[in-house]
Design a protein around this motif. Sequence first.
Motif, mmCIF file in Angstrom:
data_model
loop_
_atom_site.group_PDB
_atom_site.id
_atom_site.type_symbol
_atom_site.label_atom_id
_atom_site.label_comp_id
_atom_site.label_asym_id
_atom_site.label_seq_id
_atom_site.Cartn_x
_atom_site.Cartn_y
_atom_site.Cartn_z
ATOM 1 N N GLU A 92 0.851 -1.182 0.000
ATOM 2 C CA GLU A 92 0.000 0.000 0.000
ATOM 3 C C GLU A 92 0.892 1.238 0.000
ATOM 4 O OE1 GLU A 92 -3.731 -1.547 2.643
ATOM 5 O OE2 GLU A 92 -1.933 -0.930 3.705
ATOM 6 N N GLY B 262 0.809 5.770 0.005
ATOM 7 C CA GLY B 262 0.010 6.976 0.218
ATOM 8 C C GLY B 262 0.807 8.015 0.968
ATOM 9 N N VAL C 234 -3.354 8.008 4.915
ATOM 10 C CA VAL C 234 -4.235 7.520 3.847
ATOM 11 C C VAL C 234 -3.369 6.735 2.868
ATOM 12 C CG1 VAL C 234 -5.817 8.145 1.988
ATOM 13 C CG2 VAL C 234 -5.762 9.511 4.086
ATOM 14 N N VAL C 235 -3.694 5.457 2.682
ATOM 15 C CA VAL C 235 -2.962 4.616 1.723
ATOM 16 C C VAL C 235 -3.964 3.905 0.829
ATOM 17 C CG1 VAL C 235 -0.903 4.241 3.138
ATOM 18 C CG2 VAL C 235 -2.835 2.693 3.360
ATOM 19 N N THR C 236 -3.500 3.544 -0.349
ATOM 20 C CA THR C 236 -4.310 2.766 -1.275
ATOM 21 C C THR C 236 -3.473 1.604 -1.791
ATOM 22 O OG1 THR C 236 -5.798 2.873 -3.176
ATOM 23 C CG2 THR C 236 -3.727 4.099 -3.341
ATOM 24 N N ASN C 237 -4.115 0.657 -2.374
ATOM 25 C CA ASN C 237 -3.463 -0.560 -2.821
ATOM 26 C C ASN C 237 -2.562 -0.302 -4.031
ATOM 27 O OD1 ASN C 237 -2.898 -3.257 -3.228
ATOM 28 N ND2 ASN C 237 -4.755 -3.622 -4.367
ATOM 29 N N TYR D 260 -7.164 -4.755 -3.966
ATOM 30 C CA TYR D 260 -8.447 -4.174 -3.588
ATOM 31 C C TYR D 260 -8.556 -2.772 -4.172
ATOM 32 C CZ TYR D 260 -6.017 -1.457 0.041
ATOM 33 O OH TYR D 260 -5.188 -0.597 0.699
ATOM 34 N N SER D 261 -9.757 -2.202 -4.157
ATOM 35 C CA SER D 261 -9.953 -0.834 -4.635
ATOM 36 C C SER D 261 -10.304 0.051 -3.443
ATOM 37 C CB SER D 261 -11.067 -0.779 -5.684
ATOM 38 O OG SER D 261 -12.274 -1.245 -5.121
ATOM 39 N N GLY D 262 -10.159 1.343 -3.616
ATOM 40 C CA GLY D 262 -10.475 2.271 -2.537
ATOM 41 C C GLY D 262 -9.237 2.671 -1.758
ATOM 42 N N ALA D 263 -9.457 3.222 -0.579
ATOM 43 C CA ALA D 263 -8.361 3.699 0.264
ATOM 44 C C ALA D 263 -8.607 3.267 1.702
ATOM 45 C CB ALA D 263 -8.259 5.217 0.185
ATOM 46 N N ARG D 264 -7.545 3.253 2.471
ATOM 47 C CA ARG D 264 -7.621 2.929 3.897
ATOM 48 C C ARG D 264 -7.122 4.147 4.661
ATOM 49 N NH1 ARG D 264 -4.177 0.476 7.611
ATOM 50 N NH2 ARG D 264 -2.590 0.181 6.038
#
Length: 103
Positions: free
Chosen positions: A59, A61, A84-87, A92-96
Amino acid sequence: MRYVTSGGHLLEWYGTYAQYNFGNLTGFQWGPALALRLGRRNVDDAVVSQIHSADTTLEGGGFVGYEYNHAGDIPYRLRGEVTVVTNAGAVYSGARITLNTSA
């Protein structure tokens, strides 16, 4: 691990997470962040095995935070940040979004 570079920037590494601070050592902090999200499959626990399997992925970000250091009779540090990180591995899609605080 917390390492201060010769340029006065802070590199932090905690297990599967790392960040590089372009801001100040105290006060406002910001920069890139990388995390290794470990996968899960073939779990022995009956409850956890009902959750879908997940692949290991990288990930990427950034983070924004603030750190206060008090140097007095009783020294302490207060810290808060949002990451904020994304794959980066197309698992997966989206952000964490993660909120961390410490004292």
